[in-house]
Each structure stands twice: as C-alpha cells, then as structure tokens.
Scaffold this motif. Structure first.
Motif, short mmCIF file in Angstrom:
data_model
loop_
_atom_site.label_atom_id
_atom_site.label_comp_id
_atom_site.label_asym_id
_atom_site.label_seq_id
_atom_site.Cartn_x
_atom_site.Cartn_y
_atom_site.Cartn_z
N PRO B 84 2.50 -1.00 -15.14
CA PRO B 84 3.10 -1.81 -14.39
C PRO B 84 4.64 -1.91 -14.45
CG PRO B 84 1.36 -2.93 -15.51
CD PRO B 84 1.34 -1.42 -15.90
N GLU B 85 5.32 -2.09 -13.46
CA GLU B 85 6.85 -2.20 -13.51
C GLU B 85 7.20 -3.21 -14.85
OE1 GLU B 85 10.35 -0.69 -12.13
OE2 GLU B 85 8.48 -0.47 -10.90
N GLY B 86 8.25 -2.73 -15.54
CA GLY B 86 8.58 -3.30 -16.87
C GLY B 86 7.94 -3.32 -17.98
N THR B 87 6.82 -2.50 -18.07
CA THR B 87 6.06 -2.20 -19.46
C THR B 87 6.89 -1.71 -20.52
OG1 THR B 87 4.05 -2.34 -17.97
CG2 THR B 87 3.72 -1.53 -20.24
#
Lengths: 110, 178
Positions: B84-87
C-alpha cells in the motif's frame, strides 16, 4: 530372431524425434513469447490476475508445445529419421528458448 | 513470532522438498543412464534398470510440473503483492523489498525474471524424455543416437533446474515470502 528382437528392429526413431523436437520447440516458444513480451511486440493475456502475465505466457508456450508434439508425432511416428538433424534442431531450439528467457539479452532487442 | 507461515511452508515445499527431491531424481537418472548405456538390451539387469529409469523420469517430470505450478500460481502471487502507498516496512512484500535496494534489485530483474519461465522449459523437456524412455524401454539401448540425445536432454534439464533452484535460494535468502 525372436519376437522381442523383431519388435525392436521395427521400432522406428520417429516417435522419439517427435517428442524431443516438440519439447525443444516448446522451449523455443517460451523464449520467443517472453522476448516478444519484453520488447512490447506481443503481450500475452493474463489468465490468473494474481500471477500476472506469466500465467498467459507459460500457458501459450505449453499449448504450442503440445500442438507441435501432436503434429510431429502424427507425421514422424512410423519413420526413421536422421538423428543428426534432430540433434541440430533440438540444440538450436533449446538455445533460442533459454536465450529468450535470459533477462540480460532483452535489452538488445528493446 | 510465528516460526512457519503459510507462505513460508509453500516456499519450503516448492524449493526444498520438491526442488531438492527433483535434483536427487536427476542425479539418479543420469547415473542410471550412464550405467545402462553399454548393456545388452536382452540382459535382465538392463531391462530392470530401464524400467526403473522410466518410472524415475515420470516422477521427475511430474515433480517439475508441480514445482512450476506452485511457483507460478501460489508463490509468485505472494511474491509480487504491491505494498500500500506509504508502506515503509517492505518485509512482507518481497518484490518491492528487492527493488527498493540497488544492491538487491538484480535478484528481481535477473534472478526472478529468469526463474519465472526457465523452470517451465525444464518441465517440458523432461516430459519429452519421460515419453521416450518409457516408450522405447530397452530398445533405447539398440539406438545409440536416440539414447544420446535423450541423455543430453536430461543433462540440460538438470542444469536448468539447478540454476533456477540456486536463484530461488538467493531470492528467498534476501526476501522470503512470509
């Protein structure tokens, strides 16, 4: 000459040649499909989304191999072929197949 | 901390159990072919070894097919999951983990990309071998050119499988499926 010797002497090498050349052709098909995919010429359909394009590429290559085997077997199974030509064809096809799946070579065609 | 996850068990079954087993099978098949190559086709021992060789090549081909199917449809989807975005912790996302570091990016761009398809080539080649050995049985001993090319296919299958297996070990060492 006993019965076993007679059956051995009448067994042609065509079925073996068909199985081995078809397998080599399948290997070549795999390499070609991967290479064409990498250079953007042919994109195999995704058959199983979680696995991505590899599912389509491998399925097509396996289908090509099986069709080639059926066709070659029907043509060659009762013939005696020159195994020298079979070896040459198999070596070339397998080398092309493995080369097509070898990532460092993709850049040469991209 | 869980000792074994479902993903790690599939990886071990794919690589250690089946991959290791098939390499043993290749070794046995190559030894069997070498030992039987000059025998008389009427010899009882040669007949028995050709029968064993036939069964062994069927087992090798079957194991290779199971390996590539598990690799493609079970392990690879788990390997290529997009984070997921920002992981920031990529340990659960092997492909992203490898690509995030220039020192390990080759394990995806070379090792995994090669592995993905080359294993299928070994399965195809060994299926052809299994057909030839079981169809011809001791007659193979009366046809040296067919015997030799079949033995060559076994050697090629072994080399491809060994390389693919080794690359899998490298990938799993750095970015295991958890």
């Amino acid at each position: 000459m006993n019965q076993q010797d007679r059956s051995l002497s009448t067994l042609t090498n065509g079925a073996a040649a068909a199985a081995l050349v078809a397998a080599a052709f399948g290997a070549c098909a795999m390499g070609l499909i991967v290479l064409l995919n990498e250079v953007g010429v042919f994109v195999a359909p995704t058959l199983y989304a979680p696995a991505g394009g590899v599912s389509g590429r491998t399925t097509i290559a396996v289908a090509v191999w099986l069709i080639a085997w059926v066709v070659l077997h029907r043509r060659w199974h009762d013939q005696d072929l020159n195994m020298r030509n079979v070896v040459m064809a198999a070596v070339v096809l397998i080398l092309l197949g493995v080369a097509g799946t070898f990532p460092p070579l993709w850049g040469l065609f991209g | 901390m869980t000792l074994f996850t479902t993903g790690s068990l599939w990886t071990m079954f794919h690589g250690l159990v089946l991959g290791g087993g098939v390499l043993f099978g290749f070794s046995a098949a190559m030894y069997c072919m070498w030992s039987v190559r000059a025998d008389n086709h009427n010899d009882a021992s040669a007949r028995r070894r050709c029968t064993h060789l036939g069964r062994l090549t069927i087992l090798i081909a079957a194991m290779l097919w199971v390996i590539v199917f598990i690799g493609t449809y079970v392990n690879y989807p788990a390997y290529r999951v997009t984070p997921p975005e920002g992981t920031t912790d990529l340990s659960a996302y092997p492909r992203a983990l490898l690509r995030a570091n220039p020192d390990t990016a080759w394990l995806h761009s070379f090792a995994l990309e090669f592995k993905e398809h080359a294993g299928w080539i070994a399965a195809i080649l060994m299926t052809g071998v299994a057909f030839v050995i079981n169809r011809y049985h001791t007659a193979l001993l009366t046809k040296p050119p067919v015997f030799n090319i079949t033995a060559g296919f076994v050697l090629v299958g072994f080399v491809i499988t060994a390389i693919v297996g080794l690359l899998g070990v490298f990938v799993n060492k750095v970015a295991p499926i958890i």
